[in-house]
Write an enzyme that holds these catalytic residues in place. Structure first.
Site, PDB file in Angstrom:
ATOM      1  N   ASP A  36     -77.593  42.307  44.472  1.00  0.00           N
ATOM      2  CA  ASP A  36     -76.469  41.733  44.875  1.00  0.00           C
ATOM      3  C   ASP A  36     -75.775  42.141  46.117  1.00  0.00           C
ATOM      4  O   ASP A  36     -75.691  43.245  46.420  1.00  0.00           O
ATOM      5  CB  ASP A  36     -75.641  41.641  43.773  1.00  0.00           C
ATOM      6  CG  ASP A  36     -75.718  41.003  42.345  1.00  0.00           C
ATOM      7  OD1 ASP A  36     -76.865  40.275  42.496  1.00  0.00           O
ATOM      8  OD2 ASP A  36     -75.384  41.427  41.268  1.00  0.00           O
ATOM      9  N   ASP A  40     -77.145  28.865  35.602  1.00  0.00           N
ATOM     10  CA  ASP A  40     -76.398  29.788  34.689  1.00  0.00           C
ATOM     11  C   ASP A  40     -76.282  29.113  33.449  1.00  0.00           C
ATOM     12  O   ASP A  40     -75.509  28.113  33.346  1.00  0.00           O
ATOM     13  CB  ASP A  40     -74.859  30.250  35.298  1.00  0.00           C
ATOM     14  CG  ASP A  40     -75.238  31.122  36.610  1.00  0.00           C
ATOM     15  OD1 ASP A  40     -76.544  31.640  36.946  1.00  0.00           O
ATOM     16  OD2 ASP A  40     -74.321  31.576  37.372  1.00  0.00           O
TER      17      ASP A  40
END
Lengths: 260, 201
Positions: free
Chosen positions: A11, A130
């Site tokens: 990330d 997601d």
């Protein structure tokens, strides 16, 4: 035989690697190129960089990241986060990314997926989904109607069914799906195996499972029970709980085909 | 000077960087005139076959590439650059290829994930300077939905297994003309070794 892929996820915020637990409480964990080299040495199969706070003014930082990584790392890598337009895709690929991951933009404007796939090839278009279990989750219902697609780190429900949406994405020309269980992300309880299998079994394109890895057994379950083609993990690798090499040795011993 | 042909299909930066990393001179060029001053020619590329052929023809690369290979100068095709050497492809309608290697390109049959994406092992059918120092079973990174079927066994240098035998490398050592279905620039040590062997020809 084609190897199952192990993909560390990094990330990125302002050009630095961070790891979000359930997308909050960020902890700084280092320089992206150094991390990429470290994983390359361990024979990670690919890398994914997700710019979690991407916004338009940060685009140049991410392009610079793509250039630096492609100069020094000789395994494929994907960049995602804040990819909104076909031009974003073009610039990212031109800067050296092998693939781009499109999430919210695919929902808001599916032509971004179609046009990008036609122009640059399906192989470089990953669509990220997601998904969350519906409150009335019922295994007896099977693949459809049990999971809903969310955006914005799991905050915004879309009303879309995750498996139907995955099938639609394949039709739009995506080359791969990055499937994250928002219920499991950051939990270390393992992948949502039912979700992973439901999507993988209904698609012809490869599926990368993500969200929830806490140990090596979880990777095995994702690949074998979840039928994923690749598994993505962040924290177990970042915080040196396991190396990618250890993960591959573990999987190979259990009969999974991995590159060593 | 290694001349990497840019016919506006795909990411060529990694190919250039791999050669530079190995200490060779390389450049990306959209100008067919640059081929005259090159020592090696690389034809990389991603994306659709038909569109790739159109670009190559429209940008004036077709005859220079044919002439280069006919003259026995070092040539390396990568990915779509591998498939383009064949006679034709079924990808989105039937398209003519360069026809340098007899055979055609067709879609993978069902019963497997498509694209064939990720790392797979390559076994060599014979010795060749291109793969010197790279053992049987070396891993390379593949991404393709269509596969090539060479008509002549003699053209096949390496194969991989994707539920069926798939041609991974074709080549003619006498002509120093080679092509690889996988991405050597994304295949770590084995890929870099292959590129180094090519650059040293």
């Amino acid at each position: 035989m084609l190897a199952k892929r192990i993909i560390p996820c990094l990330d990125i915020d302002k050009g630095r690697v961070v790891k979000g637990v359930q997308f909050v409480n960020l902890i700084d964990a280092g320089d992206p190129v150094e991390q990429a080299r470290y994983y390359e040495e361990q024979k990670a199969d690919e890398l994914v960089f997700l710019d979690i706070t991407a916004s338009h003014e940060k685009r140049e930082t991410v392009l610079e990241l793509a250039r630096r990584v492609s100069d020094e790392v000789f395994i494929p890598f994907t960049i995602g986060g804040g990819i909104r337009t076909v031009d974003d895709v073009r610039l990212m690929l031109k800067s050296g990314a092998d693939k781009v991951s499109i999430n919210t933009a695919a929902i808001n404007d599916p032509t971004v997926v179609t046009t990008s796939a036609q122009r640059f090839g399906s192989q470089c278009i990953v669509v990220a989904i997601d998904a969350k279990r519906r409150a009335d989750f019922d295994p007896a219902r099977g693949a459809l109607g049990n999971w809903e697609v969310y955006t914005h780190g799991g905050r915004n429900p879309t009303g879309l069914d995750a498996v139907k949406w995955a099938i639609r994405i394949q039709q739009l020309g995506a080359g791969e799906i990055l499937l994250t269980s928002m219920d499991r992300d950051g939990s270390k309880e393992g992948f949502d195996l039912e979700l992973t299998a439901a999507v993988s079994e209904n698609l012809e394109i490869p599926v990368i499972a993500s969200g929830g890895v806490g140990n090596l057994e979880h990777l095995y379950d994702g690949l074998v029970k979840g039928k994923a083609d690749a598994v993505l993990a962040a924290s177990i690798f970042h915080f040196r709980e396991y190396s990618v090499t250890e993960a591959k040795n573990f999987l190979a011993k259990k009969g999974v085909c991995v590159r060593k | 000077m290694i001349n990497i042909i840019d016919f506006k299909m795909g990411n060529l930066r990694s190919v250039e960087k791999a050669f530079l990393h190995l200490g060779f001179e390389a450049r990306i060029s959209q100008d067919p005139a640059d081929i005259g001053s090159a020592s090696h020619l690389v034809l990389p590329g991603d994306g659709a076959f038909g569109r790739s052929m159109e670009h190559i023809a429209a940008m004036g690369f077709e005859q220079p590439v044919r002439g280069w290979i006919a003259a026995g100068m070092p040539f390396l095709g990568i990915c779509v650059g591998f498939q383009l050497l064949f006679e034709r492809s079924d990808e989105m309608g039937e398209h003519r290829g360069l026809g340098i290697v007899p055979g055609n390109v067709q879609k993978f049959p069902p019963g497997r994930k498509i694209p064939h994406m990720g790392w797979n092992q390559v076994d060599w059918k014979r010795e060749s300077p291109l793969v010197e120092g790279i053992g049987d079973g070396a891993w390379f990174y593949f991404v393709h939905s269509y596969f090539a079927k060479p008509s002549r066994e003699q053209d096949v240098l390496g194969v991989t297994d994707y539920g069926m035998e798939v041609a991974a490398v074709v080549g003619d050592d006498a002509k120093k003309a080679y092509a690889v279905q996988f991405h050597p620039e994304k295949s770590q040590a084995a890929g870099l070794k292959l590129l180094e062997n090519f650059a040293n020809m």
